[in-house]
Design a protein around this motif. Structure first.
Motif, PDB file in Angstrom:
ATOM      1  N   GLY A  39      -5.750  12.347  35.593  1.00 30.96           N
ATOM      2  CA  GLY A  39      -6.947  13.091  35.586  1.00 30.96           C
ATOM      3  C   GLY A  39      -6.892  14.050  34.472  1.00 30.96           C
ATOM      4  N   ARG A  40      -5.461  14.631  34.486  1.00 25.31           N
ATOM      5  CA  ARG A  40      -5.099  15.375  33.316  1.00 25.31           C
ATOM      6  C   ARG A  40      -5.261  15.027  31.831  1.00 25.31           C
ATOM      7  N   ASP A  41      -4.518  13.874  31.712  1.00 24.63           N
ATOM      8  CA  ASP A  41      -4.605  13.206  30.364  1.00 24.63           C
ATOM      9  C   ASP A  41      -5.941  12.707  29.920  1.00 24.63           C
ATOM     10  N   MET A  42      -6.933  12.435  30.780  1.00 25.21           N
ATOM     11  CA  MET A  42      -8.219  12.069  30.596  1.00 25.21           C
ATOM     12  C   MET A  42      -9.236  13.147  30.114  1.00 25.21           C
ATOM     13  N   VAL A  43      -8.739  14.476  30.296  1.00 28.96           N
ATOM     14  CA  VAL A  43      -9.728  15.486  29.795  1.00 28.96           C
ATOM     15  C   VAL A  43     -10.169  15.643  28.293  1.00 28.96           C
ATOM     16  N   VAL A  44      -9.070  15.666  27.616  1.00 30.55           N
ATOM     17  CA  VAL A  44      -9.467  15.624  26.193  1.00 30.55           C
ATOM     18  C   VAL A  44     -10.202  14.642  25.507  1.00 30.55           C
ATOM     19  N   PRO A  45      -9.788  13.205  25.755  1.00 30.61           N
ATOM     20  CA  PRO A  45     -10.678  12.238  25.406  1.00 30.61           C
ATOM     21  C   PRO A  45     -12.104  12.203  25.894  1.00 30.61           C
ATOM     22  N   SER A  46     -12.388  12.601  27.049  1.00 28.58           N
ATOM     23  CA  SER A  46     -13.587  12.814  27.835  1.00 28.58           C
ATOM     24  C   SER A  46     -14.458  13.732  26.846  1.00 28.58           C
ATOM     25  N   VAL A  47     -13.706  14.848  26.836  1.00 28.91           N
ATOM     26  CA  VAL A  47     -14.522  16.239  26.101  1.00 28.91           C
ATOM     27  C   VAL A  47     -14.567  15.620  24.561  1.00 28.91           C
ATOM     28  N   THR A  48     -13.833  14.825  23.979  1.00 30.78           N
ATOM     29  CA  THR A  48     -14.026  14.358  22.485  1.00 30.78           C
ATOM     30  C   THR A  48     -15.350  13.589  22.428  1.00 30.78           C
ATOM     31  N   LEU A  49     -15.400  12.498  23.622  1.00 31.76           N
ATOM     32  CA  LEU A  49     -16.488  11.595  23.600  1.00 31.76           C
ATOM     33  C   LEU A  49     -17.752  12.397  24.002  1.00 31.76           C
ATOM     34  N   LEU A  50     -17.740  13.452  24.524  1.00 26.79           N
ATOM     35  CA  LEU A  50     -18.856  14.333  24.800  1.00 26.79           C
ATOM     36  C   LEU A  50     -19.366  15.255  23.761  1.00 26.79           C
ATOM     37  N   GLY A  51     -18.411  15.648  22.998  1.00 36.95           N
ATOM     38  CA  GLY A  51     -18.797  16.612  21.974  1.00 36.95           C
ATOM     39  C   GLY A  51     -19.204  15.609  20.789  1.00 36.95           C
ATOM     40  N   SER A  52     -18.681  14.670  20.519  1.00 34.61           N
ATOM     41  CA  SER A  52     -19.176  13.596  19.590  1.00 34.61           C
ATOM     42  C   SER A  52     -20.562  12.926  19.757  1.00 34.61           C
TER      43      SER A  52
END
Length: 282
Positions: free
Chosen positions: A244-257
């Motif tokens: 859960g912690r490690d997927m926050v940054v990739p998820s936010v990156t996808l949302l931002g992109s």
């Protein structure tokens, strides 16, 4: 022909979103499940977790009481003393060694399609557990089957999943780049780039949201019999929390992109529409 180009572009955009959503989980699987060192990075520190130590201590006490030849009336008297000794053992350097070895065995078994039972060998520490009890009651305690004093951590059934997980992990180095290439190709192939760009942005938003929600709620997909099990439940929860912690940054990156692509595409479509109106008026 133009319709076919847009159809291909749509398919490429969808494939890009799926690939980019799988990139981070595939990389995480490779680094923390398939890779032994990455697995132990999460599993080993649990030996110092108070709840985990309590679970192991309780299981060790049960093992001793099952095998010790102690008169039944004395069982209630000696159990607190064994519990105290077991608690001291789980906080010792000896237990850290036991746990580290067991976690190495767990990773080997987890990645073996044949499965097996992972155990922690407590036999070298039997005397530490029972000698104080013998002193308390004035009677030596005999553990006749000392070689059998082991703590079952988990039994993993035979399954094809280890091979599938390894296969998924092997895609990690290229799956993300394939997703990026598909996204670029969708815009190159598209006849109506604004529409396809907006669709790509929306797909990335959905992918990012799905990745975030899925990683944060993965515990809901784990059967309660596993998640609540003594010892193995704590272990599974540790991996859930780390994922859960490690997927926050990739998820936010996808949302931002996705948001950026959607805004850019809609903006470009708006500018083009305005220019057409100006041209028509002129």
């Amino acid at each position: 022909m133009n319709a076919m180009r847009d159809l291909v572009a749509v398919l490429l955009a969808l494939c890009a979103a799926v690939a980019l959503a799988l990139w981070a989980p595939a990389t995480w699987t490779r680094d923390h499940l398939v890779d032994r060192d990455g697995f132990l990075e999460i599993a080993r520190p649990l030996g110092a977790n108070p709840q985990f130590q309590q679970d192991v201590s309780d299981a060790a006490v049960e093992g001793v009481l099952e095998q010790a030849k102690v008169p039944r009336p004395l069982a209630a008297l000696i159990e607190p003393t064994i519990q105290d000794q077991a608690a001291k053992l789980t906080q010792s350097a000896s237990f850290a060694t036991i746990w580290s070895d067991s976690m190495g065995d767990l990773h080997t078994t987890l990645m073996d399609p044949a499965g097996g039972t992972v155990t922690a060998d407590l036999n070298p520490y039997v005397d530490e557990l029972v000698t104080p009890v013998g002193d308390l009651i004035g009677q030596d305690i005999d553990i006749p089957d000392a070689d059998l004093l082991t703590l079952d951590i988990v039994t993993i059934p035979a399954s094809p999943w280890p091979s599938r997980v390894t296969a998924l992990a092997s895609t990690a180095p290229w799956i993300g780049w394939a997703g990026i290439a598909a996204a670029v190709a969708s815009l190159v192939v598209a006849r109506r780039r604004g529409v396809i760009g907006a669709m790509l942005g929306a797909a990335l938003l959905v992918a990012g949201g799905a990745l975030l929600l899925g990683s944060q709620g993965i515990g809901m997909a784990i059967p309660g019999s596993i998640d609540d099990a003594r010892i193995v439940g704590t272990l599974v929860q540790a991996f859930e929390a780390r994922l859960g912690r490690d997927m926050v940054v990739p998820s936010v990156t996808l949302l931002g992109s996705g948001a950026l692509a959607l805004v850019a595409a809609l903006g470009a479509m708006g500018v083009r529409s305005a220019r057409r109106r100006e041209g028509a008026e002129a």
